[in-house]
Design a protein around this motif. Structure first.
Motif: not given
Ligand SMILES: Nc1nc2c(ncn2[C@@H]2O[C@H](COP(=O)(O)OP(=O)(O)O)[C@@H](O)[C@H]2O)c(=O)[nH]1
Ligand SMILES: [Mg+2]
Lengths: 149, 193
Positions: A137, A139-140, A143, B77
């Motif tokens: 999570m 790492e997300r 990003r 996202d």
């Protein structure tokens, strides 16, 4: 019938009702009171007095709430302050956002959310605590942030 | 009644980073410069208002202090939304402090080197709560009044707590400071796994 707060100000009837599921008659007087420019800000204990649904005092600021389709279609059955919450929660909205948009203390938002959830009008989605320590999570998040120009 | 049962939109997964520091260090600026939406302010009371409301007629005492919490959001996202909460970290707001920070991925502690001690309560709190944090020196005048090592020494934070400088008015700079928080949190999470 007349009740007054500590400062001797009269309390409109909708402030004295406790039951979220009990509709109040649409009271133009109450609405005018709230709309008036010189209307004093409601204090938390006035808005929530006499309530019974259990409040989660730890409900996170970032927790999401979303109104039930049926209550969205018929919001007028609700007390004014509950209606305001429902109107903002057609799509998922955070507890913090509700507080900011309604100019209400966080704790009062928690009370209103508890009322509406108890009456089945609102779904509360609690954040998963484990997410914040889950490497995948994080790492997300990295990003997503890295993509910001 | 025949109302169409509208399909419920999916809620994003919320992730939270706290922005802390004394008054005037740049918290509101930081949250505002990177938020997708204009920053909002929500209010929390120092005392537990809910405890009062269950006792009909009980009026909270007049000294109840309201603390403003800045918040902003960043859509990371499709399914992930970052919440930033900016709050003055002060000792006497202990109850509320926990309320805001529980479950946070990490924290950015903003420091003005001219008033270093303003951030002590925040540093103490995040150390005790074991929330990963980064010290970010806001470069108000484009240069440091003290070297970063002097700052580290003065704050007595241990060697693996990242220290960085940034400019609260720059979106890229705030992004990078938040990335430093995330990488530190990732290191912790990976070490613990
Ligand atoms: N020169 C300069 N001014 C800044 C910087 N960050 C914040 N300020 C200013 O400092 C004042 C306090 O910042 P604010 O974000 O409100 O601090 P807060 O009290 O921590 O929320 C504001 O007038 C900001 O415009 C910076 O990096 N450089
Ligand atoms: Mg501020």
């Amino acid at each position: 019938m007349t009740e007054a707060d500590g400062a001797g100000r009269r309390l409109p009837p909708y402030m004295r009702h406790a039951d979220a599921s009990r509709p109040l008659p649409d009271d133009p007087g109450a609405q005018a009171y709230l709309d008036a420019d010189d209307a004093p800000r409601l204090r938390p204990y006035q808005m929530t007095g006499g309530r019974t649904a259990p409040v989660d005092p730890t409900l996170a600021l970032e927790a999401q709430v979303v109104a039930d389709g049926a209550v969205i279609a018929a919001p007028h059955a609700l007390r004014f302050e509950h209606r305001e919450v429902v109107n903002l929660a057609h799509d998922p909205v955070s507890v913090a956002e509700l507080g900011a948009l309604l100019h209400l203390h966080l704790q009062v938002v928690r009370v209103l959310v508890a009322d509406l959830a108890a009456a089945g009008h609102l779904r509360v989605l609690r954040p998963q605590r484990a997410a914040a320590t889950d490497p995948a999570m994080i790492e997300r998040v990295i990003r997503g942030l890295s993509a910001i120009a | 009644m025949g109302y169409p049962q509208s399909h419920e939109p999916a809620a994003p997964t919320p992730i939270k980073i706290v922005v802390a520091g004394g008054f005037g260090v740049g918290k509101t600026t930081t949250v505002g410069v990177i938020s997708d939406t204009p920053p909002l302010t929500t209010e929390a009371a120092m005392t537990d208002v809910a405890a009062h409301v269950d006792r009909t007629g009980d009026v909270p005492d007049k000294t109840t202090t309201t603390v403003a919490i800045d918040f902003g959001t960043i859509r990371l996202d499709q399914g992930l939304k970052l919440y930033l909460f900016g709050t003055p970290g002060q000792d006497r707001f202990g109850f509320m402090w926990h309320d805001i920070c529980v479950g946070a991925l990490g924290a950015l502690v903003i420091v003005d080197t001219r008033r270093l001690d303003d951030c002590y309560p925040a540093v103490d709190y995040f150390e005790q709560a074991r929330i990963p944090f980064v010290i970010a020196v806001n470069l108000f005048h484009g240069r440091l009044a003290h070297s970063l090592e002097e700052v580290r020494w003065a704050l007595a934070v241990n060697g693996d707590t990242p220290l960085t400088t940034f400019d609260a008015r720059s979106r890229q700079s705030v992004r990078d400071a938040l990335l430093t928080v995330c990488r530190h949190a990732l290191q912790r999470a990976t070490a613990a796994a």
